[in-house]
Design a protein around this motif. Structure first.
Motif, PDB file in Angstrom:
ATOM      1  N   SER A 106       0.836  -1.200   0.000  1.00 48.81           N
ATOM      2  CA  SER A 106       0.000   0.000   0.000  1.00 48.81           C
ATOM      3  C   SER A 106       0.870   1.248   0.000  1.00 48.81           C
ATOM      4  O   SER A 106       2.030   1.224   0.430  1.00 48.81           O
ATOM      5  CB  SER A 106      -0.915   0.020   1.223  1.00 48.81           C
ATOM      6  OG  SER A 106      -0.152   0.250   2.408  1.00 48.81           O
ATOM      7  N   ARG A 107       0.317   2.341  -0.490  1.00 45.65           N
ATOM      8  CA  ARG A 107       1.069   3.600  -0.511  1.00 45.65           C
ATOM      9  C   ARG A 107       1.370   4.076   0.900  1.00 45.65           C
ATOM     10  O   ARG A 107       2.401   4.715   1.146  1.00 45.65           O
ATOM     11  CB  ARG A 107       0.314   4.666  -1.298  1.00 45.65           C
ATOM     12  CG  ARG A 107      -0.986   5.140  -0.686  1.00 45.65           C
ATOM     13  CD  ARG A 107      -1.747   6.037  -1.651  1.00 45.65           C
ATOM     14  NE  ARG A 107      -2.950   6.597  -1.047  1.00 45.65           N
ATOM     15  CZ  ARG A 107      -3.057   7.848  -0.606  1.00 45.65           C
ATOM     16  NH1 ARG A 107      -2.047   8.670  -0.734  1.00 45.65           N
ATOM     17  NH2 ARG A 107      -4.182   8.286  -0.068  1.00 45.65           N
ATOM     18  N   GLU A 108       0.477   3.753   1.860  1.00 44.95           N
ATOM     19  CA  GLU A 108       0.745   4.127   3.252  1.00 44.95           C
ATOM     20  C   GLU A 108       1.984   3.408   3.777  1.00 44.95           C
ATOM     21  O   GLU A 108       2.833   4.005   4.454  1.00 44.95           O
ATOM     22  CB  GLU A 108      -0.466   3.804   4.142  1.00 44.95           C
ATOM     23  CG  GLU A 108      -1.671   4.688   3.929  1.00 44.95           C
ATOM     24  CD  GLU A 108      -2.539   4.233   2.763  1.00 44.95           C
ATOM     25  OE1 GLU A 108      -2.203   3.176   2.135  1.00 44.95           O
ATOM     26  OE2 GLU A 108      -3.519   4.925   2.453  1.00 44.95           O
ATOM     27  N   ARG A 109       2.094   2.121   3.440  1.00 42.67           N
ATOM     28  CA  ARG A 109       3.267   1.355   3.872  1.00 42.67           C
ATOM     29  C   ARG A 109       4.529   1.893   3.207  1.00 42.67           C
ATOM     30  O   ARG A 109       5.591   1.994   3.841  1.00 42.67           O
ATOM     31  CB  ARG A 109       3.058  -0.127   3.526  1.00 42.67           C
ATOM     32  CG  ARG A 109       4.208  -1.037   3.950  1.00 42.67           C
ATOM     33  CD  ARG A 109       4.291  -1.179   5.452  1.00 42.67           C
ATOM     34  NE  ARG A 109       5.358  -2.066   5.855  1.00 42.67           N
ATOM     35  CZ  ARG A 109       5.222  -3.382   5.964  1.00 42.67           C
ATOM     36  NH1 ARG A 109       4.058  -3.954   5.670  1.00 42.67           N
ATOM     37  NH2 ARG A 109       6.226  -4.136   6.360  1.00 42.67           N
ATOM     38  N   ASP A 112       5.409   5.252   4.978  1.00 50.09           N
ATOM     39  CA  ASP A 112       5.866   5.096   6.365  1.00 50.09           C
ATOM     40  C   ASP A 112       7.230   4.409   6.433  1.00 50.09           C
ATOM     41  O   ASP A 112       8.095   4.791   7.235  1.00 50.09           O
ATOM     42  CB  ASP A 112       4.835   4.299   7.170  1.00 50.09           C
ATOM     43  CG  ASP A 112       3.577   5.110   7.457  1.00 50.09           C
ATOM     44  OD1 ASP A 112       3.657   6.363   7.422  1.00 50.09           O
ATOM     45  OD2 ASP A 112       2.522   4.500   7.707  1.00 50.09           O
ATOM     46  N   ARG A 135       6.013  13.214   5.164  1.00 45.15           N
ATOM     47  CA  ARG A 135       5.132  12.041   5.085  1.00 45.15           C
ATOM     48  C   ARG A 135       3.924  12.332   4.204  1.00 45.15           C
ATOM     49  O   ARG A 135       3.534  11.514   3.364  1.00 45.15           O
ATOM     50  CB  ARG A 135       4.667  11.600   6.472  1.00 45.15           C
ATOM     51  CG  ARG A 135       3.794  10.351   6.422  1.00 45.15           C
ATOM     52  CD  ARG A 135       3.218   9.969   7.775  1.00 45.15           C
ATOM     53  NE  ARG A 135       2.493   8.700   7.669  1.00 45.15           N
ATOM     54  CZ  ARG A 135       1.235   8.597   7.239  1.00 45.15           C
ATOM     55  NH1 ARG A 135       0.576   9.689   6.866  1.00 45.15           N
ATOM     56  NH2 ARG A 135       0.638   7.418   7.183  1.00 45.15           N
ATOM     57  N   SER A 136       3.320  13.502   4.401  1.00 44.02           N
ATOM     58  CA  SER A 136       2.171  13.880   3.590  1.00 44.02           C
ATOM     59  C   SER A 136       2.545  13.971   2.110  1.00 44.02           C
ATOM     60  O   SER A 136       1.797  13.517   1.235  1.00 44.02           O
ATOM     61  CB  SER A 136       1.609  15.220   4.075  1.00 44.02           C
ATOM     62  OG  SER A 136       0.523  15.630   3.284  1.00 44.02           O
ATOM     63  N   LEU A 139       3.064  10.426   0.796  1.00 47.41           N
ATOM     64  CA  LEU A 139       1.782   9.731   0.736  1.00 47.41           C
ATOM     65  C   LEU A 139       0.995  10.157  -0.493  1.00 47.41           C
ATOM     66  O   LEU A 139       0.354   9.338  -1.162  1.00 47.41           O
ATOM     67  CB  LEU A 139       0.987  10.013   2.010  1.00 47.41           C
ATOM     68  CG  LEU A 139      -0.272   9.168   2.256  1.00 47.41           C
ATOM     69  CD1 LEU A 139       0.086   7.691   2.347  1.00 47.41           C
ATOM     70  CD2 LEU A 139      -0.976   9.624   3.529  1.00 47.41           C
ATOM     71  N   ASP A 144      -0.616   2.742  -4.533  1.00 48.01           N
ATOM     72  CA  ASP A 144      -0.525   1.326  -4.179  1.00 48.01           C
ATOM     73  C   ASP A 144       0.149   0.585  -5.325  1.00 48.01           C
ATOM     74  O   ASP A 144      -0.093   0.894  -6.493  1.00 48.01           O
ATOM     75  CB  ASP A 144      -1.922   0.745  -3.946  1.00 48.01           C
ATOM     76  CG  ASP A 144      -2.656   1.401  -2.785  1.00 48.01           C
ATOM     77  OD1 ASP A 144      -1.994   2.013  -1.930  1.00 48.01           O
ATOM     78  OD2 ASP A 144      -3.897   1.315  -2.750  1.00 48.01           O
TER      79      ASP A 144
END
Length: 205
Positions: A106-109, A112, A135-136, A139, A144
């Motif tokens: 995922s793009r969040e992973r 982070d 981070r923003s 993100l 993904d």
């Protein structure tokens, strides 16, 4: 007396030559302004096309310096390839890092994990506001990914970086400090995977 057209429901005063000329000029002026606005809108829409749709167009003379697999507990995560127009590698010049993924993330992973490594490698840790902004930014830049997908980061010295997938430009990041920190994940001398770093730079097969 007003002049009435036959069968017209509204009577209007006759329009003299002077008034007709003035209205004609007003209409031309409005059409000109509308045309200018439409052209500006068209430019706003098409301006991104001025940026290369492919990372290879940014580095037309790039050659493959090296590459290797990133594995985690034996699992293949992605294949990384470093491209540049000079050999040996010159990190102060433009280059591209191509990641070909073997699994879904995922793009969040992605964001982070990138930020965790940036924190670990930072000799002077940025303040919390900067880290939050980074981070923003990451993100919003990432997507993904699934097996077979690619993400390609192009380093732009003094300007920042651009992020592509195998089809198009995803994001332009105008932050030189973030760009250096991001590529340092793979290229810093304290990178987590030193074997991969050496392979990227062509030091080992």
């Amino acid at each position: 007396m007003p002049h009435c057209r036959p069968f017209a429901s509204i009577c209007q005063p006759a329009i003299g030559p002077a008034l007709r000329s003035w209205l004609h000029g007003l209409l031309l002026g409005l059409l000109t302004l509308y045309g200018m606005g439409a052209n500006q809108q068209a430019c706003a829409v098409t301006a991104p096309a001025a940026i290369a749709a492919s990372w290879r167009a940014e580095l037309p003379a790039a050659i493959r310096l090296g590459g290797g697999e990133l594995r985690w507990f034996g699992l293949r995560i992605y294949h990384a390839t470093l491209w540049a127009e000079q050999q040996p590698f010159q990190p102060q010049r433009a280059f591209a890092l191509q990641l070909q993924y073997h699994r879904s993330i995922s793009r969040e992973r992605l964001a982070d994990t990138s930020l965790d490594e940036i924190r670990r490698l930072s000799r002077k840790l940025p303040d919390s506001a900067t880290l939050s902004r980074w981070r923003s930014t990451l993100l919003n830049a990432f997507t993904d990914v699934s097996a077979g997908d690619e993400l390609i980061g192009v380093y732009r010295p003094g300007l920042g970086m651009r992020l592509y997938n195998q089809h198009q430009l995803l994001a332009e990041i105008d932050d030189p400090a973030l760009a250096q920190a991001f590529f340092g994940i793979w290229l810093d001398e304290r990178s987590h995977d030193q074997a991969l770093r050496q392979q990227l730079m062509g030091a080992t097969p």
